[in-house]
Scaffold this motif. Structure first.
Motif, PDB file in Angstrom:
ATOM      1  N   ALA A 106       0.831  -1.200   0.000  1.00 16.13           N
ATOM      2  CA  ALA A 106       0.000   0.000   0.000  1.00 16.13           C
ATOM      3  C   ALA A 106       0.870   1.257   0.000  1.00 16.13           C
ATOM      4  N   GLY A 107       1.955   1.240   0.766  1.00 26.10           N
ATOM      5  CA  GLY A 107       2.870   2.384   0.781  1.00 26.10           C
ATOM      6  C   GLY A 107       3.511   2.615  -0.571  1.00 26.10           C
ATOM      7  N   LEU A 108       3.927   1.544  -1.234  1.00 27.03           N
ATOM      8  CA  LEU A 108       4.509   1.675  -2.577  1.00 27.03           C
ATOM      9  C   LEU A 108       3.498   2.213  -3.580  1.00 27.03           C
ATOM     10  N   LEU A 109       2.242   1.778  -3.480  1.00 22.92           N
ATOM     11  CA  LEU A 109       1.201   2.293  -4.376  1.00 22.92           C
ATOM     12  C   LEU A 109       0.978   3.784  -4.162  1.00 22.92           C
ATOM     13  N   VAL A 110       0.935   4.216  -2.922  1.00 23.66           N
ATOM     14  CA  VAL A 110       0.735   5.637  -2.620  1.00 23.66           C
ATOM     15  C   VAL A 110       1.891   6.458  -3.182  1.00 23.66           C
ATOM     16  N   VAL A 111       3.114   5.999  -2.970  1.00 29.22           N
ATOM     17  CA  VAL A 111       4.280   6.714  -3.493  1.00 29.22           C
ATOM     18  C   VAL A 111       4.238   6.755  -5.021  1.00 29.22           C
ATOM     19  N   ILE A 115       4.085  10.170  -7.310  1.00 37.79           N
ATOM     20  CA  ILE A 115       5.094  10.454  -8.348  1.00 37.79           C
ATOM     21  C   ILE A 115       4.405  10.684  -9.691  1.00 37.79           C
ATOM     22  N   ALA A 116       3.437   9.830 -10.017  1.00 33.24           N
ATOM     23  CA  ALA A 116       2.714   9.979 -11.287  1.00 33.24           C
ATOM     24  C   ALA A 116       1.915  11.282 -11.326  1.00 33.24           C
ATOM     25  N   ALA A 117       1.318  11.666 -10.205  1.00 32.64           N
ATOM     26  CA  ALA A 117       0.539  12.904 -10.154  1.00 32.64           C
ATOM     27  C   ALA A 117       1.426  14.136 -10.248  1.00 32.64           C
TER      28      ALA A 117
END
Length: 120
Positions: A106-111, A115-117
């Motif tokens: 979940a932390g990797l997805l948020v990061v 980054i994409a945003a």
């Protein structure tokens, strides 16, 4: 001669609590000077063990151990300050320890989303 159950290296001291090679705690694996409890009924020891109930057991065969040196019968303990039921809600720290892989994903997805945003 006794050997470590994890690294299988010989133990020089018969009453060692920790393996000098891999640092595995030996107290649950049984050695000279510590009594070994054995299940006598049709259920493993963990079903009635205090350490399993409060989630502090570190024995590799948990929750199906038929032999253990750490066993403490929950029926013989007079007062326990923490809930001992398996149905009770675990504390946030216990939940995170049990689900550390999902927390990391979940932390990797948020990061990744951040980054994409930021690149738009």
């Amino acid at each position: 001669m006794l050997s470590c159950p994890k690294c299988h290296q010989p133990l020089k001291k018969r009453d060692a609590i920790v393996c000098p090679h891999c640092r595995t705690e030996l107290k649950a694996h049984g050695h000279a000077g510590i009594p070994l409890y054995r299940a006598t009924g049709k259920e493993p020891l963990c079903r009635t063990c205090l350490y399993d109930a409060d989630d502090t057991c570190n024995y590799p065969q948990r929750p199906d151990a038929w032999e253990c040196t750490l066993y403490r019968d929950t029926r013989l303990v007079a007062t326990v300050s923490t809930p001992t039921s398996r149905d009770s809600k675990p504390s946030p720290q216990v939940w995170v320890r049990r689900n550390i892989v999902w927390v990391a994903i979940a932390g990797l997805l948020v990061v990744s989303f951040l980054i994409a945003a930021s690149k738009r």
